[in-house]
Design a protein around this motif. Structure first.
Motif, short mmCIF file in Angstrom:
data_model
loop_
_atom_site.label_atom_id
_atom_site.label_comp_id
_atom_site.label_asym_id
_atom_site.label_seq_id
_atom_site.Cartn_x
_atom_site.Cartn_y
_atom_site.Cartn_z
N ASN A 232 35.77 34.05 41.07
CA ASN A 232 34.77 35.06 40.75
C ASN A 232 33.69 35.13 41.83
O ASN A 232 33.18 36.20 42.13
CB ASN A 232 34.13 34.75 39.39
CG ASN A 232 35.08 35.00 38.25
OD1 ASN A 232 36.09 35.66 38.41
ND2 ASN A 232 34.76 34.46 37.10
N ALA A 233 33.31 33.96 42.38
CA ALA A 233 32.31 33.95 43.43
C ALA A 233 32.82 34.71 44.65
O ALA A 233 32.10 35.47 45.27
CB ALA A 233 31.96 32.52 43.82
N ALA A 234 34.09 34.52 44.96
CA ALA A 234 34.68 35.25 46.09
C ALA A 234 34.73 36.74 45.80
O ALA A 234 34.50 37.56 46.68
CB ALA A 234 36.09 34.73 46.37
N ALA A 235 35.01 37.09 44.56
CA ALA A 235 35.07 38.51 44.19
C ALA A 235 33.70 39.17 44.33
O ALA A 235 33.60 40.33 44.71
CB ALA A 235 35.57 38.65 42.75
N MET A 236 32.65 38.42 44.03
CA MET A 236 31.30 38.96 44.20
C MET A 236 31.06 39.35 45.64
O MET A 236 30.54 40.42 45.95
CB MET A 236 30.26 37.92 43.76
CG MET A 236 29.86 38.02 42.31
SD MET A 236 28.68 36.76 41.83
CE MET A 236 27.44 36.94 43.06
N ALA A 237 31.43 38.43 46.54
CA ALA A 237 31.24 38.72 47.97
C ALA A 237 32.13 39.86 48.41
O ALA A 237 31.71 40.75 49.14
CB ALA A 237 31.53 37.47 48.79
N ALA A 238 33.38 39.86 47.94
CA ALA A 238 34.33 40.90 48.34
C ALA A 238 33.88 42.27 47.88
O ALA A 238 34.17 43.28 48.52
CB ALA A 238 35.71 40.59 47.78
N GLY A 239 33.16 42.33 46.78
CA GLY A 239 32.71 43.61 46.26
C GLY A 239 31.74 44.33 47.18
O GLY A 239 31.48 45.51 47.02
N LEU A 240 31.20 43.59 48.15
CA LEU A 240 30.26 44.21 49.08
C LEU A 240 30.98 44.86 50.26
O LEU A 240 30.36 45.45 51.11
CB LEU A 240 29.30 43.13 49.61
CG LEU A 240 28.46 42.43 48.54
CD1 LEU A 240 27.65 41.33 49.17
CD2 LEU A 240 27.56 43.41 47.82
N CYS A 241 32.29 44.72 50.33
CA CYS A 241 33.04 45.25 51.46
C CYS A 241 33.79 46.51 51.04
O CYS A 241 34.67 46.45 50.18
CB CYS A 241 34.02 44.18 51.95
SG CYS A 241 34.76 44.60 53.52
N ASN A 242 33.43 47.65 51.60
CA ASN A 242 34.05 48.91 51.21
C ASN A 242 35.41 49.10 51.86
O ASN A 242 35.65 48.61 52.95
CB ASN A 242 33.15 50.08 51.62
CG ASN A 242 31.84 50.07 50.89
OD1 ASN A 242 31.77 49.66 49.74
ND2 ASN A 242 30.78 50.51 51.55
N THR A 243 36.29 49.80 51.17
CA THR A 243 37.58 50.12 51.76
C THR A 243 37.52 51.49 52.39
O THR A 243 36.79 52.37 51.97
CB THR A 243 38.69 50.10 50.68
OG1 THR A 243 38.27 50.90 49.57
CG2 THR A 243 38.96 48.70 50.21
N ARG A 244 38.30 51.66 53.47
CA ARG A 244 38.30 52.94 54.18
C ARG A 244 38.86 54.02 53.27
O ARG A 244 39.72 53.76 52.44
CB ARG A 244 39.10 52.83 55.47
CG ARG A 244 40.53 52.34 55.31
CD ARG A 244 41.17 52.08 56.67
NE ARG A 244 42.44 51.40 56.56
CZ ARG A 244 43.61 51.99 56.44
NH1 ARG A 244 43.66 53.30 56.39
NH2 ARG A 244 44.72 51.29 56.37
N PRO A 245 38.41 55.28 53.41
CA PRO A 245 38.89 56.37 52.55
C PRO A 245 40.40 56.51 52.61
O PRO A 245 40.98 56.67 53.68
CB PRO A 245 38.19 57.60 53.12
CG PRO A 245 36.98 57.06 53.78
CD PRO A 245 37.38 55.74 54.33
N THR A 246 41.04 56.42 51.45
CA THR A 246 42.51 56.41 51.40
C THR A 246 42.99 57.09 50.13
O THR A 246 42.40 56.92 49.07
CB THR A 246 43.04 54.94 51.40
OG1 THR A 246 42.51 54.23 52.52
CG2 THR A 246 44.56 54.92 51.44
#
Length: 452
Positions: free
Chosen positions: A28-42
């Motif tokens: 969950n801690a990793a998911a919190m950090a990952a949530g700050l990284c946007n994915t390119r429009p797809t």
């Protein structure tokens, strides 16, 4: 927002992770950090095999895989849209791209998909995706908007129809195809469907229970970091040995890489330098802040057609291209992409070393008569990731696909630019921790009373 406050938050997060046990574990801690990284429009469409050879329990594992990939995406109408096509002997559009919703709603919709449990008409499914799922009527965006179109096919068997031709039509239409094979799958079929390079677009797992291990690969494939600001300078060999028809291929190759960049005022800036016996700056960093204008400028580049002074050209980007006066931004990653088709007529060692000493990430790309020792000397470490060679100009498109410039780093939440989102996550976590601590405090007080 004071840095000291952020340090306190970081310590609290570490404390929460230890105190809450299963409530907030490492994942969950990793998911919190990952949530700050946007994915390119797809526009992303999953094409999922639910033929009778796929057992119900195995199909459930496929749905878990889909849900986990979706969890790592930036699901919004102007970012990533997700669709799901379910197929066996017939095809069913389970989730349309125009129905883009929250991750929670998407995950719930995925969980309700039922297997069709008949034959395996994979070609029919790809044709459906091309004609229907990726149509504007179903929510796909037009090419001019610069949105990637991606299909992920999951199958466990040999198709009962032809896939080669329809997959080729889909790829020609601009759809990037990833093919995942499970168990008894026919590997030749995967290769017929997948985009080039095949090693990056085909995956095999022995059973459906192992498919989750591919989750990270696809999350990274769609990742475009919120702090994706990069200064990229192309250094292009325009010597007479390249020849005019191949120089046109080089320009297409540059634009193929540009398509992968987040070109924007606060994103990637691109500069272009051509060299032969002399060096000519075609345009500096920051002149173009959108892909359309940038690609048009690349197309207009005139061929110099003289010698090969690679050392002089390398020195030019060190002394000029990456300076503030020429549009480079302080504190932004610097990337140099050097293309050549032959041996340099001057010494490259000093300039190549200085570029890397200045912190520039240097890619070296050689074609035809390029000297591989020179390419290695130009390339940053690890050399295997920054040096490419092909004998044929027509094969340059494969290099463009392999060359990864925008890499999503592991973000430290305490240093991330998206601090507002992070603060919200922290506040939610603190509220949950406060409630838990209140409960623990009451239990301790009750125990103390019993002891007294």
């Amino acid at each position: 927002m004071a840095p000291g406050w952020l340090q306190v938050v970081c310590l609290l997060l570490l404390g929460m992770r230890a105190a809450q046990g299963t409530t907030m574990d490492m994942q969950n801690a990793a998911a919190m950090a990952a949530g700050l990284c946007n994915t390119r429009p797809t526009d992303l469409v999953f094409i999922v095999d639910s033929s009778r050879s796929v057992r119900p329990s195995e199909f459930e594992q496929v749905k878990v895989f889909l849900a986990k990939v979706i969890e790592g995406l930036d699901v919004r109408p102007d970012a990533t849209r997700v669709g799901v096509v379910n197929y066996a002997s017939r095809v069913k559009n389970e989730i349309s791209l125009k129905a883009t919703r929250t991750k929670a709603a998407l995950t719930k919709a995925v969980s309700k998909i039922e297997p069709l449990s008949t034959g395996t008409m994979t070609g029919l499914a790809i044709q459906f995706a091309l004609n229907v799922a990726f149509s504007e009527a179903e929510g796909a965006r037009v090419k001019s908007q610069g949105v990637s179109k991606v299909a992920i096919i999951v199958t466990d068997g040999r198709p009962q129809d032809n896939v080669r031709e329809v997959a080729a039509r889909a790829r020609d239409a601009g759809i990037e195809i990833f093919a995942i094979g499970v168990g008894r799958v026919d590997m030749n079929t995967l290769k017929q469907m997948a985009s080039e390079p095949l090693e990056e677009h085909t995956d095999y797992v022995e059973s459906y229970s192992l498919i989750e291990k591919l989750t990270k690969k696809f999350q990274e494939a769609f990742c475009a970091c919120s702090n994706s600001a990069t200064d990229v300078v192309f250094l292009i060999d325009g010597s007479k040995s390249v020849r005019p028809e191949n120089f046109e291929l080089v320009k297409k190759w540059i634009n193929q890489i540009v398509d992968k960049l987040d070109v924007a005022e606060k994103g990637a800036h691109v500069g272009l330098v051509q060299y032969s016996s002399t060096v000519r700056q075609e345009f500096p960093l920051g002149r173009f802040n959108n892909k359309k204008d940038l690609k048009e400028a690349v197309k207009k580049m005139d061929y110099m057609e003289r010698g090969t002074m690679t050392g002089q050209a390398l020195n030019f980007i060190v002394e000029n291209s990456f300076t503030v006066n020429q549009g480079a931004r302080p504190g932004v990653a610097k990337v140099g992409i050097v293309f050549t088709d032959g041996r340099s007529q001057d010494y490259i060692g000093d300039a190549a070393r200085k570029a890397k000493e200045n912190g520039f990430k240097m890619y070296a790309v050689g074609v035809g008569n390029a000297v591989e020792d020179e390419l290695r000397e130009i390339a940053s470490e690890p050399i295997a990731d920054h040096y490419f060679y092909t004998a044929d100009f027509k094969a340059m498109t494969q290099i463009a696909k392999k060359l990864q410039i925008n890499v999503c780093p592991e973000e430290n939440p305490c240093e991330c630019d998206s601090i507002v989102k992070f603060q919200k996550k922290v506040e939610d976590a603190l509220q949950a921790l406060t409630k838990k601590l209140e409960s623990v405090t009451k239990r301790i007080a009750a125990l103390e009373n019993k002891i007294v």
